[in-house]
Design a protein around this motif. Structure first.
Motif, mmCIF file in Angstrom:
data_model
loop_
_atom_site.group_PDB
_atom_site.id
_atom_site.type_symbol
_atom_site.label_atom_id
_atom_site.label_comp_id
_atom_site.label_asym_id
_atom_site.label_seq_id
_atom_site.Cartn_x
_atom_site.Cartn_y
_atom_site.Cartn_z
ATOM 1 N N SER A 378 0.811 -1.218 0.000
ATOM 2 C CA SER A 378 0.000 0.000 0.000
ATOM 3 C C SER A 378 0.843 1.267 0.000
ATOM 4 O O SER A 378 0.338 2.351 0.261
ATOM 5 C CB SER A 378 -0.933 0.016 1.217
ATOM 6 N N ALA A 388 -3.102 -4.324 -3.877
ATOM 7 C CA ALA A 388 -3.673 -4.439 -2.530
ATOM 8 C C ALA A 388 -5.173 -4.144 -2.554
ATOM 9 O O ALA A 388 -5.996 -4.940 -2.071
ATOM 10 C CB ALA A 388 -2.955 -3.491 -1.573
ATOM 11 N N ILE A 392 -8.681 -6.755 -2.248
ATOM 12 C CA ILE A 392 -9.838 -6.517 -1.385
ATOM 13 C C ILE A 392 -11.111 -6.453 -2.218
ATOM 14 O O ILE A 392 -12.126 -7.099 -1.915
ATOM 15 C CB ILE A 392 -9.659 -5.212 -0.586
ATOM 16 N N SER A 420 -7.761 2.139 1.278
ATOM 17 C CA SER A 420 -6.537 1.572 1.840
ATOM 18 C C SER A 420 -6.402 2.091 3.262
ATOM 19 O O SER A 420 -6.069 3.256 3.477
ATOM 20 C CB SER A 420 -5.323 1.977 1.000
ATOM 21 N N VAL A 433 1.021 -1.522 4.324
ATOM 22 C CA VAL A 433 0.982 -2.966 4.088
ATOM 23 C C VAL A 433 2.083 -3.315 3.092
ATOM 24 O O VAL A 433 2.259 -2.621 2.089
ATOM 25 C CB VAL A 433 -0.383 -3.385 3.502
ATOM 26 N N HIS A 444 -1.760 -10.950 7.320
ATOM 27 C CA HIS A 444 -1.730 -10.110 6.127
ATOM 28 C C HIS A 444 -3.123 -9.579 5.806
ATOM 29 O O HIS A 444 -3.280 -8.429 5.364
ATOM 30 C CB HIS A 444 -1.188 -10.899 4.939
ATOM 31 N N SER A 447 -3.921 -6.809 8.073
ATOM 32 C CA SER A 447 -3.191 -5.594 7.704
ATOM 33 C C SER A 447 -3.891 -4.870 6.559
ATOM 34 O O SER A 447 -3.899 -3.641 6.502
ATOM 35 C CB SER A 447 -1.743 -5.928 7.328
ATOM 36 N N LEU A 448 -4.495 -5.626 5.646
ATOM 37 C CA LEU A 448 -5.249 -5.026 4.550
ATOM 38 C C LEU A 448 -6.578 -4.453 5.022
ATOM 39 O O LEU A 448 -7.014 -3.394 4.544
ATOM 40 C CB LEU A 448 -5.530 -6.077 3.472
ATOM 41 N N TYR A 449 -7.234 -5.137 5.957
ATOM 42 C CA TYR A 449 -8.574 -4.730 6.383
ATOM 43 C C TYR A 449 -8.691 -4.909 7.895
ATOM 44 O O TYR A 449 -9.184 -5.925 8.380
ATOM 45 C CB TYR A 449 -9.641 -5.571 5.666
#
Length: 640
Positions: A378, A388, A392, A420, A433, A444, A447-449
């Motif tokens: 990100s 990234a 999602i 993001s 991220v 992981h 970390s994205l969501y």
């Protein structure tokens, strides 16, 4: 009451014992805010130590602040229940084990804690289960079971205020009792942000109205000093006053002695000049009252020193504040200069109390889900269409498409509106991220969501989609064509406020000014140009399914669309399941969004230091490293 600036607010401060010449005694208020379960100095999502952050890191500063003041109170201003992996562990039923945040506060002997908006993210059952283990009052003066005609007659969800009695040591060696009244204010907007959990169950009264009632009430109940834990920010010099920035109005209430601010993740005092003459960003006073806002996730410790003098001969008044001083201590800077043994000893009770939770969080976050065939990061997510946000969007869209299959909307075009959440900004230069090619674990995905949102979908139109995208582009400043090295983003706007439509292709015209809230520009006249789905132009009346989350659809201030999917499925879980099902995620190279080309134009964009290893994720913008900024971010030149 006089006020003193403390010009060592940013670090290097050594608390010193003082004997004021006026015969007053010291009451020290120590404050944290917006910890978001960052209790240990560890990033569970990146699987690494995170020096300079977390409650454990500033535990030594708390100990020092207490040691050098004979009388002190330790307070937290809310948003402690949601955040990292420890927060996720805390939502699970694990016998009688308390929530890790409550365990931490108990271990450090907090005196009182306020409810912020994120305490309601997991619902009332989880919140009630968490706070029942607290060895301190958990307070909110405006979260209500039932609203009455006046604030004092309301039925409150939790303790509305508390009176704490301590002894003040005077220079002559005598001690006299002082009663401190503390009340707390939760953002009323929580009713919208967490509507699915508290709709028809709770009400929240406006902050200033509540404060004006509780200050004199606490005085009437015997409080010598009144402190407000206000989970609201301080209006920035260029941003004006907004609903999320009410600390200035609250501080001006007569009879209030000190304010702890929060919510916006910013800091105060901040050494800025404010257009509002009531705000002194140098000394840390508003309307003459001491105010601190101690950042987020243990980045800073806020301290307010109140010097109190006994008052004799005045009924119902035992003390007066003769002087005040604010300290804002940057944890990373100050702790770096302390002996490692001191740091370890101060945090030892906390680390011991959380050892079991730490192990459970590591075990859960390290569960393997699948693999990615390319790096997913990100670093440039706010300026370039990267993998990234596409990952999602693909996961959420696949889930929504499957749930809508066979229904009246199954054949309509679909896009996912994706932000993001870790893109630097107020989160700092490590708030990104970076998933390397190879195995993907649950950490992981978090970390994205990182938020516990649930998936929802709207039936909307091309015009409404363009309007939403146009509003999200307020992150970007207006850029003059042909001019080099302009600042791309507005630092007042959080980076995560920018959202991209994954599944659509379009261009963003930065030569136009940002959209104004509440003013919809006609379709095609805003920054969003050439909006297409599956290679076909999207007209203003064309129907489209917009995949979003409950944060958007639960808020009545964000209407324009019929909710066609809302089954309460957690977005993070959907993404994890998608990776398990796919086993190996490959690059999505379909046309997406980009900035409209502006020949001869360049902009500056700040990202984390790791961005230099991922320049290919913004290849269209030909990024050039400029250097490290004082803020800790790395600056890049982007060519539009």
């Amino acid at each position: 009451m006089s006020s003193e600036p403390d010009r060592l607010w940013s670090g290097g401060l050594v608390f010193a014992r003082e004997t004021p010449p006026d015969g007053s005694g010291l009451l020290r208020i120590i404050a944290t805010s917006d910890l978001h379960a960052q209790l240990l100095s560890y990033d569970y999502f990146a699987n690494r130590q995170l020096p300079g952050t977390g409650l454990a890191q500033i535990a030594c500063l708390i100990a020092e602040a207490r040691r050098t003041a004979p009388t002190s109170l330790l307070l937290d201003n809310g948003d402690f229940l949601q955040g990292g992996a420890l927060a996720e562990i805390g939502t699970m039923r694990r016998g009688r084990r308390p929530h890790p945040a409550i365990t931490a506060f108990n271990a450090l002997s907090y005196d009182a804690v306020a409810l912020g908006n994120h305490e309601f993210d997991y619902g009332l059952e989880t919140l009630n289960r968490a706070i029942e283990s607290a060895a301190f009052p958990v307070i909110s003066s405006n979260v209500l079971i039932e609203k009455a005609s006046t604030p004092l007659a309301d039925r409150h969800f939790t303790t509305p205020a508390t009176l704490l009695t301590r002894e003040i040591l005077l220079p002559d060696g005598t001690r006299r009792a002082v009663t401190v009244g503390i009340f707390a204010l939760t953002p009323p907007e929580t009713l919208q942000w967490n509507a699915r959990w508290i709709r028809d169950r709770l009400e929240i009264r406006q902050m200033e109205e509540t404060a004006r009632a509780w200050v004199p009430e606490l005085r009437a109940q015997g409080a010598d000093i009144v402190i407000c834990l206000a989970h609201t920010g301080i209006a920035q010099p260029v941003a004006g006053v907004s609903e999320d920035n009410q600390a200035v109005e609250i501080a001006g209430i007569p009879g209030l002695d000190a304010v702890i601010a929060g919510h916006s993740h910013l800091t105060f005092p901040d050494l800025r000049s404010y257009a509002d003459p009531r705000v002194n960003g140098i000394s840390g006073h508003i309307s003459g009252k001491p105010v601190v806002q101690p950042g987020h996730e243990g980045s800073h410790l806020g301290v307010i020193d109140l010097w109190l003098s006994p008052v004799n001969g005045i009924p119902n008044r035992r003390w007066e504040v003769t002087r005040s001083r604010t300290h804002l201590i940057a944890g990373q800077e100050k702790v770096a200069g302390m002996p490692s043994r001191t740091i370890r000893e101060a945090s030892a009770p906390l680390r011991l109390a959380l050892a079991q939770d730490h192990s459970a969080a590591l075990f859960r976050m390290r569960q393997r889900l699948g693999a990615v065939a390319m790096p997913v990061s990100s670093w440039f997510a706010s300026v370039a269409d990267g993998q990234a946000m596409r990952l999602i969007g693909a996961a959420l869209s696949a889930h929504a498409r499957a749930r809508l299959e066979g229904g009246p909307w199954s054949k309509l075009p679909m896009v996912a509106l994706v932000s993001s959440f870790r893109s630097g900004g107020r989160g700092g230069p490590m708030n990104y991220v970076d998933i390397p090619q190879g195995n993907v674990s649950l950490r992981h995905v978090f970390s994205l969501y990182p938020f516990p949102n649930t998936l929802t979908a709207l039936l909307t139109t091309g015009a409404e989609l363009a309007r939403r995208l146009d509003l999200s582009c307020t992150l970007f400043n207006q850029i003059m064509p042909g001019k080099p090295d302009q600042i791309l983003t507005n630092p007042v706007i959080p980076a995560f406020s920018y959202a991209a439509a994954i599944g659509a292709a379009y261009q963003i015209d930065l030569s136009l000014p940002p959209a104004l809230p509440g003013i919809a520009r006609p379709f095609g006249s805003g920054r969003i140009r050439d909006l297409m789905i599956d290679g076909r132009p999207l007209g203003p009346e064309d129907p489209v399914i917009l995949v979003v989350n409950n944060y958007i659809t639960d808020d009545p201030r964000r209407p324009a669309g019929e909710v066609v999917l809302d089954e309460g499925h957690n977005c993070t879980g959907i993404i994890a399941d998608y990776i398990r099902d796919q086993e190996r995620i490959v690059s999505d190279d379909r046309p997406g969004w980009r900035f409209m080309p502006m020949p001869g134009t360049s902009v500056f964009f700040d990202s984390g230091t790791g961005a230099g290893e991922r320049l290919d994720s913004a290849a269209l913008l030909r990024p050039e490293p400029i250097g490290l900024m004082p803020s800790g971010f790395s600056r890049f030149r982007l060519h539009l």
